[in-house]
Write a protein that holds these residues in place. Structure first.
Motif: not given
Length: 566
Positions: A10-17, A173-181, A183-193
């Motif tokens: 819950q703490v991780v999700k709260f802080l990620l938000e 911070f990004e290195d920490y997120l790689k080890t945080e159980p 944390y799930s990277p968001q699926v992002i629509i690539i919006k270029k051009n």
């Protein structure tokens, strides 16, 4: 009762938000969460048990300066400690922070002192946060009330790269997120051009029914013209609300339930459709959360010397376009931060501002009383410095307008998109009254430089001046805005090749429809000069003067005689 593992989730999700909210608002927010057994200065009954440790800073010397501990009962403890260092600056900051923390006992009833002492420059304090029984409210209290005060004391360390280890950076911070159980990277629509394809509006701020279709994907500029009060701003606001959503970050309503705004935009080879009636959070992948910046007609105020709450209220993505009291993100904070932590980004920004403002010699950081200040150095036509360095408040309005707006643009978009070069920034930028406060030289130069340095951004701007059209690309789309009682605000797409027109011809064309080009001060017996430039006017005057001097009465009679003989 929740287990420690469940609390951590819950703490991780709260802080990620919280991280997402801060990032969306253009601010940094980094943290780490781990499980520890370090409780030597807490209640004796808790020694040896596992706790969740929340860190918002790096390491100061050999030990963390402040962090939070959460136990299995969801109690939250604030720990602050420092061991005497050989560094004078660290000791000075430590002493002032220790004295501040000792005052918290009487100042904040929300903090219950467990233990605390100061010995020389060393200190140890432990508090329990007791403002609520809910751990999320306790975290909010720390983040919104206590942490900003701690930041004030430790800021002198941030301006010196010598102490960079004290502050968590993006890479850590990004290195920490790689080890945080949790944390799930968001699926992002690539919006270029990105580019607008169509706009449909009903019942919005004077617009009864409006349709703009089939705009080309390749265009990088859209220019809106029209008289004052005819609705250019309403059209820009409709585009922004359609792209961003029915509410801004603060929850303020942009579009009422009785209105409808539908937008189609290109994202590479895909056409994305969204509308104002779909809640922004529900359609997040379709909205331009990280790729939109908007600017109203008041662009001289930045978010310096205001509270965090005011910035959150007045600096959301769309606020500035919809409100006259909007604040721009503090470009000077960006310059100071990048100067000490990302010098290439600082150099990029300075180079960009110098190209936008040819009279600007340099921008530098000057430290006075251990506080960094941004100084602006102007130059004369020979390139020599005119000043010893001006503050932002001392600059001319045109300079402030460009520095504040373009500074907000690079600050707002780069912190959300994490790019190394400004040319990689992507999105749609909306500007009301592009020419505001600018000399004609800068009115032409501004779109030229923006097109050069931001090739992946589409600019949508209104203007009352023909001069910016001298600096935009030839394929720019021209939209002329009119208004009447019967149909409300209407928009016509113009087919005018302005690339071969002078400013006078642009003014008198359908782009502006300004026909009264003759000065009221012209005397009846004088001719109007129709030359393209003033240099041609002076040259022709000199020729006429020479001709008049040559045509003496005798020469005039001789000339008449020759004409008759012909």
């Amino acid at each position: 009762m929740s287990t420690l593992l469940e609390i951590r989730e819950q703490v991780v999700k709260f802080l990620l938000e919280r991280h997402s909210q801060e990032k969306e608002a253009g601010r940094e927010f980094y943290f780490t969460v781990e499980v520890v057994q370090d409780t030597s200065i807490l209640y004796e009954e808790l020694i040896g048990k596992e706790f969740i440790k929340l860190s918002f800073y790096g390491n100061w010397g050999e030990s963390p300066i402040t962090y939070l501990i959460i136990d299995e009962k969801e109690r939250i403890f604030l720990i602050a400690q420092f061991n005497n260092a050989s560094d004078e600056t660290e000791n000075s900051v430590s002493r002032r922070l220790a004295l501040h923390l000792s005052d918290q006992v009487s100042t904040y009833p929300e903090l219950h002192l467990i233990d605390g002492h100061i010995i020389g420059y060393s200190f140890e304090f432990s508090f329990e946060i007791v403002n609520s029984t809910y751990f999320k409210e306790k975290l909010d209290y720390f983040l919104d009330t206590i942490r900003p005060e701690i930041n004030i004391f430790v800021y002198p360390l941030k301006i010196d790269t010598k102490y960079s280890y004290y502050f968590l950076n993006r890479q850590q911070f990004e290195d920490y997120l790689k080890t945080e159980p949790f944390y799930s990277p968001q699926v992002i629509i690539i919006k270029k051009n990105l580019a607008i394809k169509s706009l449909r509006v009903q019942n919005f701020k004077g617009i009864k029914q409006l349709v703009i279709d089939d705009l080309p994907a390749s265009m990088r500029w859209i220019i809106l013209t029209g008289e004052n009060g005819f609705g250019k701003t309403s059209v820009l606001q409709a585009i922004a609300a359609g792209l961003y959503g029915n509410k801004d970050e603060s929850g303020a309503e942009l579009v009422t339930d009785s209105s409808f705004i539908g937008v189609e935009y290109y994202a590479n080879d895909t056409v994305v459709e969204t509308n104002s009636r779909t809640p922004r959070l529900d359609a997040a992948p379709l909205k331009l959360t990280n790729e939109l910046a908007t600017y109203g007609s008041s662009r001289l105020q930045v978010s310096a010397s205001v509270t965090k709450e005011m910035i959150e209220q007045q600096a959301p993505t769309t606020y500035h376009l919809f409100n006259s009291d909007g604040l721009l993100l503090n470009v000077e904070q960006y310059l100071k931060d990048s100067y000490y932590t990302d010098k290439p980004a600082f150099d990029q920004a300075v180079s960009l501002f110098k190209e936008l403002l040819p009279a600007l010699l340099n921008i530098d950081i000057v430290v006075k009383n251990k506080i960094p200040e941004v100084r602006y150095f102007e130059k004369d036509e020979e390139g020599k410095s005119l000043t010893a360095g001006l503050l932002f408040s001392q600059l001319a309005s045109g300079f402030k307008n460009i520095i504040a707006m373009i500074g907000d643009l690079i600050y707002r978009l780069s912190i959300k998109q994490n790019v190394d070069n400004f040319s990689e920034l992507e999105g749609i930028v909306i500007i009301d009254e592009l020419e505001l406060h600018l000399h004609p030289t800068y009115q032409k130069l501004l779109p030229e430089v923006l097109s050069k340095h931001f090739p992946r951004i589409q600019f949508i701007a209104s203007t009352h001046s023909p001069i910016p059209l001298l600096g935009v690309p030839k394929d720019t789309v021209l939209l002329h805005v009119t208004r009447n009682d019967d149909k409300g605000i209407e928009v016509d797409r113009l087919d005018v090749d302005f690339s071969v027109l002078t400013p006078n011809a642009i003014l008198s064309s359908p782009i502006f429809g300004f026909k009264d080009l003759i000065p009221d001060s012209k005397e009846p017996d004088r001719m109007i000069h129709s030359e393209t430039t003033y240099d041609e006017v002076t040259e022709n005057r000199e020729l006429r003067s020479q001709i008049n001097q040559f045509l003496s009465p005798e020469n005039q009679q001789e000339l008449l005689k020759l004409i008759k003989e012909k």
